[in-house]
Design a protein around this motif. Sequence first.
Motif, PDB file in Angstrom:
ATOM      1  N   TRP A 280       0.787  -1.230   0.000  1.00 50.29           N
ATOM      2  CA  TRP A 280       0.000   0.000   0.000  1.00 50.29           C
ATOM      3  C   TRP A 280       0.824   1.287   0.000  1.00 50.29           C
ATOM      4  CZ3 TRP A 280      -4.003   2.007  -1.773  1.00 50.29           C
ATOM      5  CH2 TRP A 280      -4.479   3.233  -1.318  1.00 50.29           C
ATOM      6  N   PRO A 281       1.907   1.406   0.800  1.00 52.65           N
ATOM      7  CA  PRO A 281       2.677   2.663   0.736  1.00 52.65           C
ATOM      8  C   PRO A 281       3.141   2.995  -0.685  1.00 52.65           C
ATOM      9  CG  PRO A 281       3.350   1.377   2.637  1.00 52.65           C
ATOM     10  CD  PRO A 281       2.438   0.494   1.828  1.00 52.65           C
TER      11      PRO A 281
ATOM     12  N   ARG B 197      -0.031   3.787  -2.900  1.00 53.86           N
ATOM     13  CA  ARG B 197      -0.563   5.104  -2.545  1.00 53.86           C
ATOM     14  C   ARG B 197       0.250   6.221  -3.193  1.00 53.86           C
ATOM     15  NH1 ARG B 197      -0.521   9.109   1.639  1.00 53.86           N
ATOM     16  NH2 ARG B 197       1.408   8.401   2.580  1.00 53.86           N
ATOM     17  N   GLN B 198       1.560   6.051  -3.193  1.00 55.31           N
ATOM     18  CA  GLN B 198       2.428   7.063  -3.787  1.00 55.31           C
ATOM     19  C   GLN B 198       2.264   7.111  -5.300  1.00 55.31           C
ATOM     20  OE1 GLN B 198       6.544   6.499  -2.842  1.00 55.31           O
ATOM     21  NE2 GLN B 198       7.186   8.463  -3.700  1.00 55.31           N
TER      22      GLN B 198
ATOM     23  N   LEU C 253      -3.926   8.194   2.693  1.00 56.10           N
ATOM     24  CA  LEU C 253      -3.616   7.003   3.490  1.00 56.10           C
ATOM     25  C   LEU C 253      -4.865   6.173   3.765  1.00 56.10           C
ATOM     26  CD1 LEU C 253      -1.367   5.539   5.077  1.00 56.10           C
ATOM     27  CD2 LEU C 253      -2.001   6.916   7.071  1.00 56.10           C
TER      28      LEU C 253
END
Length: 405
Positions: free
Chosen positions: A46-47, A50-51, A57
């Motif tokens: 996810w990080p 997401r970016q 978030l």
Amino acid sequence: MPFCAGPLFAAHTPKTLELTHLFLLGIVYLSFISLGLPDAVIGVAWPAIRQDMNQPLAAVGILTITITLCAAASSWLSSRLIERVGTGLITAASCLMTALALLGFSFAPSFGWLVAMVIPLGLGAGAVDASLNQFVAAHYTSRHMNWLHGFWGVGAATGPIIMGLALAGEGGWAGGARHIGLAQLALAVVLWATLALWRHSPQKPITSHEAAGESPLVFKPVATQALWLSPLAFLLYVAAEMGTYLWAASILVTNRGVTLPEAGVWVSVYFGSITVGRFSAGLFSNRLGNRQIVTLGISLAAIGATLFAMPALPNAINLVGLVLMGLGCAPVFPSLMHETARRFPAGTARKVIGWQMMAAYAGGSVIPAAFGLLATWVGLGAVMPTVVLTLAVLCLTVRRLNHLT
């Protein structure tokens, strides 16, 4: 035509039938590994997702809630599907569905595409989870049920490694999802090629009463209370296990002064203790029986959770408590699941197992989130006492369920 439909498996001699059962058990073990593999895609990736997609978030909640709702829905319908098409076809189709979803996930051009892909991912995961648990509960011993759930842990631990390597290399999160999807696709091919094996499933395992020469198990009339207490037990158990897993790192960093990397290691140790505990429990579960091992597991988990909940104790004892919590949790889910086929007649058991899986998905998503609200309003120190209370209610629920069945 599947290869196993040939002469080797068509002859019903004792030796070939034993070989067929052995092949089928291997397929079931592989299926449990595959069940755990996709669990890494969202959380670990996810990080980076997401970016790349410029998402907030909290957007991960849309994905996780969608997966949970779809998995719960397919678990609810699993008993009807089993009656119509059988466990083998459900397992093969679900594995193919999750493989294609993961491959589609890896080529996602937008966040909306990701949301669309997690729908078949959740539907496939819920259907195969409920179907395999029902099949193993009906045809194999408690030992295999514990070991099979241990192999789910192997898959759940392998998925993050695959994704982590992809994130560290040139493939990124899309490459990680693609690799896991291809692994699922390879297993789907094996499952489709061996569909005929499921027609030769082993007989229902002999109970300890029958082995001792006593009368076969006679079911009590099905009590309405038992039909909802059984899913409730799974909701409570998964809430305690996942609530601890979700909030342990925050508790260690905020209330115990542990560094974030160290907290991450100890959360991994907690998860590892559950996996190791399930393999260990399989060694003596047949001798102790499901009900006794569940009681022992809940008791050990409650002791561990209590030690972890007490900030006045040294950190070393708190961490021992976290490990004991994991070891105690280890046999509870598989042994409760296995006992369902001994609490209820076969047709009822299939339906109840579907309800149990739906409750487990709810307990793993809604209740830990509620723990987060509790931590916000009261403080992180209130989370583990609530877990201890949850385990106490679980113990009472299981005792009542044992009395009714």
